[in-house]
Write an enzyme that holds these catalytic residues in place. Structure first.
Site, PDB file in Angstrom:
ATOM      1  N   GLY A 248      -2.295  -2.200 -24.121  1.00  0.00           N
ATOM      2  CA  GLY A 248      -3.651  -2.730 -24.281  1.00  0.00           C
ATOM      3  C   GLY A 248      -4.324  -2.124 -25.509  1.00  0.00           C
TER       4      GLY A 248
ATOM      5  N   ASP B 128      -8.124   4.826 -20.621  1.00  0.00           N
ATOM      6  CA  ASP B 128      -8.053   5.400 -19.265  1.00  0.00           C
ATOM      7  C   ASP B 128      -7.957   6.923 -19.260  1.00  0.00           C
ATOM      8  OD1 ASP B 128      -7.902   2.724 -18.618  1.00  0.00           O
ATOM      9  OD2 ASP B 128      -5.760   2.743 -18.177  1.00  0.00           O
TER      10      ASP B 128
ATOM     11  N   ARG C 147     -26.557  -5.917  -6.701  1.00  0.00           N
ATOM     12  CA  ARG C 147     -25.958  -6.740  -7.765  1.00  0.00           C
ATOM     13  C   ARG C 147     -24.791  -5.998  -8.405  1.00  0.00           C
ATOM     14  NH1 ARG C 147     -29.136 -10.907  -9.757  1.00  0.00           N
ATOM     15  NH2 ARG C 147     -30.439 -11.665  -8.047  1.00  0.00           N
TER      16      ARG C 147
ATOM     17  N   HIS D  88     -13.464  -5.804 -20.291  1.00  0.00           N
ATOM     18  CA  HIS D  88     -12.894  -5.558 -21.623  1.00  0.00           C
ATOM     19  C   HIS D  88     -13.916  -5.150 -22.671  1.00  0.00           C
ATOM     20  CE1 HIS D  88      -9.615  -7.585 -19.559  1.00  0.00           C
ATOM     21  NE2 HIS D  88      -8.821  -6.966 -20.413  1.00  0.00           N
TER      22      HIS D  88
ATOM     23  N   GLN E 191     -15.289  -2.529 -22.588  1.00  0.00           N
ATOM     24  CA  GLN E 191     -14.941  -1.109 -22.768  1.00  0.00           C
ATOM     25  C   GLN E 191     -13.831  -0.907 -23.790  1.00  0.00           C
ATOM     26  OE1 GLN E 191     -14.917   0.721 -18.420  1.00  0.00           O
ATOM     27  NE2 GLN E 191     -14.762  -1.488 -18.374  1.00  0.00           N
ATOM     28  N   ARG E 192     -13.077  -1.964 -24.077  1.00  0.00           N
ATOM     29  CA  ARG E 192     -11.954  -1.837 -25.013  1.00  0.00           C
ATOM     30  C   ARG E 192     -12.289  -2.358 -26.404  1.00  0.00           C
ATOM     31  NH1 ARG E 192      -6.926  -3.605 -21.597  1.00  0.00           N
ATOM     32  NH2 ARG E 192      -6.621  -5.012 -23.342  1.00  0.00           N
TER      33      ARG E 192
HETATM   34  O1  F6P Z   1      -4.929   0.591 -19.538  1.00  0.00           O
HETATM   35  C1  F6P Z   1      -6.065   0.097 -20.154  1.00  0.00           C
HETATM   36  C2  F6P Z   1      -6.686  -0.993 -19.344  1.00  0.00           C
HETATM   37  O2  F6P Z   1      -7.836  -1.437 -20.010  1.00  0.00           O
HETATM   38  C3  F6P Z   1      -6.990  -0.622 -17.889  1.00  0.00           C
HETATM   39  O3  F6P Z   1      -8.138   0.171 -17.785  1.00  0.00           O
HETATM   40  C4  F6P Z   1      -7.065  -1.983 -17.260  1.00  0.00           C
HETATM   41  O4  F6P Z   1      -6.791  -1.971 -15.872  1.00  0.00           O
HETATM   42  C5  F6P Z   1      -5.993  -2.736 -17.982  1.00  0.00           C
HETATM   43  O5  F6P Z   1      -5.814  -2.090 -19.235  1.00  0.00           O
HETATM   44  C6  F6P Z   1      -6.288  -4.195 -18.208  1.00  0.00           C
HETATM   45  O6  F6P Z   1      -5.213  -4.756 -18.876  1.00  0.00           O
HETATM   46  P1  F6P Z   1      -5.186  -6.273 -19.321  1.00  0.00           P
HETATM   47  O7  F6P Z   1      -6.162  -6.437 -20.442  1.00  0.00           O
HETATM   48  O8  F6P Z   1      -3.784  -6.496 -19.746  1.00  0.00           O
HETATM   49  O9  F6P Z   1      -5.571  -7.077 -18.115  1.00  0.00           O
END
Ligand code: F6P
Length: 360
Positions: free
Chosen positions: A12, A140, A278, A284, A286-287
């Site tokens: 990811g 993570d 709520r 995502h 967070q990414r």
């Molecule tokens: O490992 C990083 C992560 O963002 C996790 O926190 C999350 O569960 C997973 O990847 C989500 O992955 P994908 O974007 O493939 O669904």
């Protein structure tokens, strides 16, 4: 001696991947080396190969840009991770082809930027005769042998910002707000963000929770005239008598897709307390986006040291953050060991000291 090295990003994505690429390319160029980017994860090594020559003079704005200019994948022939710290062996024929691809490109070493899955592939490549240096990446923060992975600080900042915003609206409407955060089987994002964002309840995979405990905290706040509450839940948290919540079709050759933890707890809080509850799933977000200053510095240090290790003819190592400096450790120390939040560690103790409910 002119050298050529490769770099691949796997698994990811997360903030800071491009900052690592920049640091590697710049450090290598100062030594007169060429850097080749492998596109789309490890698959780019296989025929038909997919690569990009990374010219230090032509790179721009990589320090701040989210995602990875090389692309990435956690699917296909190089999918090594299947679950809770478990990984599977890559097909020997695929490892052979990857090694041939590596040799065809004229590379001397491969820098693998990834989490547990990608670094387990890196270790298999190393054992198959491809010299590898690993760089630990994942929001993570669940990798052993490094105090921190890059991407984690950026994710925590994103989650903390979300909590700051939820606080004001929660208070105005006298609601319970539940924020579901990522992290898979480790509660690092949830506990750091929960503490930074002033959560009242933090539920993490390491501590199975009861609804009685969560609702008692909300009731205690009501009794004190605090008519709102903030609940942070990690996606991998589960009730004492329940399983981890998953969503969608699950595939045997890849990790389970987690989802539904927040929904479950929000529904239960509303029915038990009668308070409007709520849910926000941060997902995502967070990414994505630009890495924090801390992550930029960490990525730059990781990338520079990875190149230095190659210069010293080292391989099978992973660069790591000790809390004080950037060091390196054997790759095998990092993979296959899930690093979870310590039940007696500083952050659990801090949360308890402040009266934050951890659900037990
Ligand atoms: O490992 C990083 C992560 O963002 C996790 O926190 C999350 O569960 C997973 O990847 C989500 O992955 P994908 O974007 O493939 O669904």
């Amino acid at each position: 001696m002119a050298r050529k090295i490769g770099i691949v990003t796997g698994g990811g994505d997360c903030p800071g991947l491009n900052a690592v690429i920049r640091a590697v390319v710049k450090t290598a160029a100062r030594r007169g080396w060429e850097t080749v980017g492998i596109l789309g994860g490890f698959e780019g090594l296989l025929e038909p190969q997919s690569t990009l020559a990374l010219d230090a003079e032509k790179l721009g704005n990589l320090l701040t840009r989210g995602g990875t200019i090389l692309g990435t994948s956690n699917r296909g022939r190089f999918s090594a991770k299947t679950g809770h710290g478990e990984s599977r062996g890559i097909d020997v024929a695929v490892l052979d082809d990857a090694k041939k691809g590596f040799q065809k490109l004229g590379l001397e070493a491969l820098i693998v930027v990834g989490g547990d899955g990608s670094l387990s592939i890196a270790l298999q490549l190393q054992n198959h005769g491809v010299p590898v240096i690993g760089i630990p990446k994942t929001i993570d923060n669940d990798l052993a042998a490094t105090v921190m992975t890059f991407g984690f600080d950026s994710a925590v900042n994103c989650a903390t910002d979300a909590l700051d915003r939820l606080h004001s609206t929660s208070e105005s409407h006298r609601r319970v707000m539940v924020l579901e955060l990522m992290g898979r089987y480790a509660g690092w994002i949830a506990i750091y963000a929960g503490i930074s964002g002033g959560a009242d309840v933090i539920l993490i995979p390491e501590i199975p929770y009861t609804y009685e405990s969560v609702c008692a905290k909300i009731a205690e706040r009501e009794a004190r005239g605090r008519h709102f509450s903030i609940v942070v839940i990690a996606e991998g948290a589960r009730p004492k008598d329940g399983a981890i919540a998953t969503k969608g079709a699950q595939h045997a050759d890849r990790e389970a897709r987690l989802g539904g933890a927040g929904e479950r707890v929000a529904a239960e809080i509303e029915s038990r307390t009668g308070k409007e509850t709520r849910l926000v799933v941060l997902g995502h977000l967070q990414r994505g986006g630009s890495p924090t200053a801390f992550d930029r510095a960490l990525c730059t240090g990781f990338g520079a040291l990875a190149v230095e290790l190659i210069a010293e003819q080292q391989s099978g190592r992973m660069v790591a953050f000790t809390g004080a400096q950037i060091a390196h450790v054997p790759l095998e120390d990092a993979v296959g060991h899930l690093k979870q939040v310590g039940l007696d560690g500083s952050f659990v103790r801090t949360a308890r000291a402040l009266g934050i409910c951890l659900g037990d």
